[in-house]
Motif scaffolding. Sequence first.
Motif, PDB file in Angstrom:
ATOM      1  N   VAL A   2      43.632  47.796  15.310  1.00  0.00           N
ATOM      2  CA  VAL A   2      42.529  47.310  16.116  1.00  0.00           C
ATOM      3  C   VAL A   2      42.988  47.170  17.561  1.00  0.00           C
ATOM      4  O   VAL A   2      44.015  46.543  17.839  1.00  0.00           O
ATOM      5  N   GLN A   3      42.233  47.743  18.477  1.00  0.00           N
ATOM      6  CA  GLN A   3      42.474  47.592  19.902  1.00  0.00           C
ATOM      7  C   GLN A   3      41.140  47.300  20.573  1.00  0.00           C
ATOM      8  O   GLN A   3      40.292  48.178  20.687  1.00  0.00           O
ATOM      9  N   LEU A   4      40.960  46.081  21.016  1.00  0.00           N
ATOM     10  CA  LEU A   4      39.702  45.648  21.607  1.00  0.00           C
ATOM     11  C   LEU A   4      39.794  45.688  23.121  1.00  0.00           C
ATOM     12  O   LEU A   4      40.704  45.103  23.704  1.00  0.00           O
ATOM     13  N   VAL A   5      38.841  46.363  23.747  1.00  0.00           N
ATOM     14  CA  VAL A   5      38.820  46.520  25.190  1.00  0.00           C
ATOM     15  C   VAL A   5      37.455  46.099  25.712  1.00  0.00           C
ATOM     16  O   VAL A   5      36.441  46.719  25.384  1.00  0.00           O
ATOM     17  N   GLU A   6      37.431  45.054  26.547  1.00  0.00           N
ATOM     18  CA  GLU A   6      36.188  44.556  27.125  1.00  0.00           C
ATOM     19  C   GLU A   6      35.906  45.228  28.458  1.00  0.00           C
ATOM     20  O   GLU A   6      36.821  45.650  29.170  1.00  0.00           O
ATOM     21  N   SER A   7      34.620  45.278  28.800  1.00  0.00           N
ATOM     22  CA  SER A   7      34.202  45.768  30.097  1.00  0.00           C
ATOM     23  C   SER A   7      32.855  45.146  30.450  1.00  0.00           C
ATOM     24  O   SER A   7      32.176  44.593  29.585  1.00  0.00           O
ATOM     25  N   GLY A   8      32.472  45.229  31.708  1.00  0.00           N
ATOM     26  CA  GLY A   8      31.161  44.785  32.137  1.00  0.00           C
ATOM     27  C   GLY A   8      31.124  43.497  32.929  1.00  0.00           C
ATOM     28  O   GLY A   8      30.056  43.105  33.408  1.00  0.00           O
ATOM     29  N   GLY A   9      32.248  42.835  33.073  1.00  0.00           N
ATOM     30  CA  GLY A   9      32.278  41.608  33.850  1.00  0.00           C
ATOM     31  C   GLY A   9      32.118  41.878  35.333  1.00  0.00           C
ATOM     32  O   GLY A   9      32.161  43.022  35.792  1.00  0.00           O
ATOM     33  N   GLY A  10      31.928  40.808  36.087  1.00  0.00           N
ATOM     34  CA  GLY A  10      31.770  40.944  37.520  1.00  0.00           C
ATOM     35  C   GLY A  10      31.300  39.669  38.165  1.00  0.00           C
ATOM     36  O   GLY A  10      31.253  38.611  37.535  1.00  0.00           O
ATOM     37  N   LEU A  11      30.961  39.776  39.439  1.00  0.00           N
ATOM     38  CA  LEU A  11      30.479  38.655  40.240  1.00  0.00           C
ATOM     39  C   LEU A  11      28.978  38.797  40.435  1.00  0.00           C
ATOM     40  O   LEU A  11      28.510  39.816  40.944  1.00  0.00           O
ATOM     41  N   VAL A  12      28.228  37.778  40.036  1.00  0.00           N
ATOM     42  CA  VAL A  12      26.777  37.803  40.153  1.00  0.00           C
ATOM     43  C   VAL A  12      26.272  36.464  40.662  1.00  0.00           C
ATOM     44  O   VAL A  12      26.992  35.466  40.674  1.00  0.00           O
ATOM     45  N   GLN A  13      25.014  36.456  41.069  1.00  0.00           N
ATOM     46  CA  GLN A  13      24.349  35.232  41.484  1.00  0.00           C
ATOM     47  C   GLN A  13      23.714  34.533  40.292  1.00  0.00           C
ATOM     48  O   GLN A  13      23.384  35.166  39.284  1.00  0.00           O
ATOM     49  N   ALA A  14      23.548  33.238  40.395  1.00  0.00           N
ATOM     50  CA  ALA A  14      22.851  32.490  39.360  1.00  0.00           C
ATOM     51  C   ALA A  14      21.473  33.098  39.111  1.00  0.00           C
ATOM     52  O   ALA A  14      20.756  33.444  40.049  1.00  0.00           O
ATOM     53  N   GLY A  15      21.128  33.231  37.837  1.00  0.00           N
ATOM     54  CA  GLY A  15      19.869  33.834  37.451  1.00  0.00           C
ATOM     55  C   GLY A  15      19.956  35.316  37.152  1.00  0.00           C
ATOM     56  O   GLY A  15      19.026  35.876  36.564  1.00  0.00           O
ATOM     57  N   ASP A  16      21.052  35.938  37.537  1.00  0.00           N
ATOM     58  CA  ASP A  16      21.238  37.364  37.288  1.00  0.00           C
ATOM     59  C   ASP A  16      21.654  37.620  35.843  1.00  0.00           C
ATOM     60  O   ASP A  16      21.857  36.696  35.054  1.00  0.00           O
TER      61      ASP A  16
END
Length: 123
Positions: A2-16
């Motif tokens: 098993v090799q788990l790789v996350e993606s999709g994080g970032g900096l956003v404004q509240a409500g986004d």
Amino acid sequence: QVQLVESGGGLVQAGDSLRLSCADSGRAFSTDTMGWFRQAPGKEREFVAAITWSGANPLYADSVKGRFTISRHNAKNTVYLQMNSLKPEDTAVYYCALTHRSPESDYDQWDYWGQGTQVTVSS
């Protein structure tokens, strides 16, 4: 393995919104339960959501219920976390995890962990 790789994080404004993805790149097929945890600086890692192979009865922490949705695409060995109406208190490193046990498993019963993806929500 098993090799788990996350993606999709970032900096956003509240409500986004953001959608996190986690792929098990080490196997071609899995029927295991997958889930998401998060950890803010100086705090304990906490449960966010979990989903079985069938997708039935996904579990959510009370703090994200109604805002976050967990789903999976079994053919891709991928789990997603759709995060809507984000709040500053959602800021954390989000970790993908996999367990051979039930989605109600305690923290130390999750068998595999990704490296995490940072989610930062500003006011």
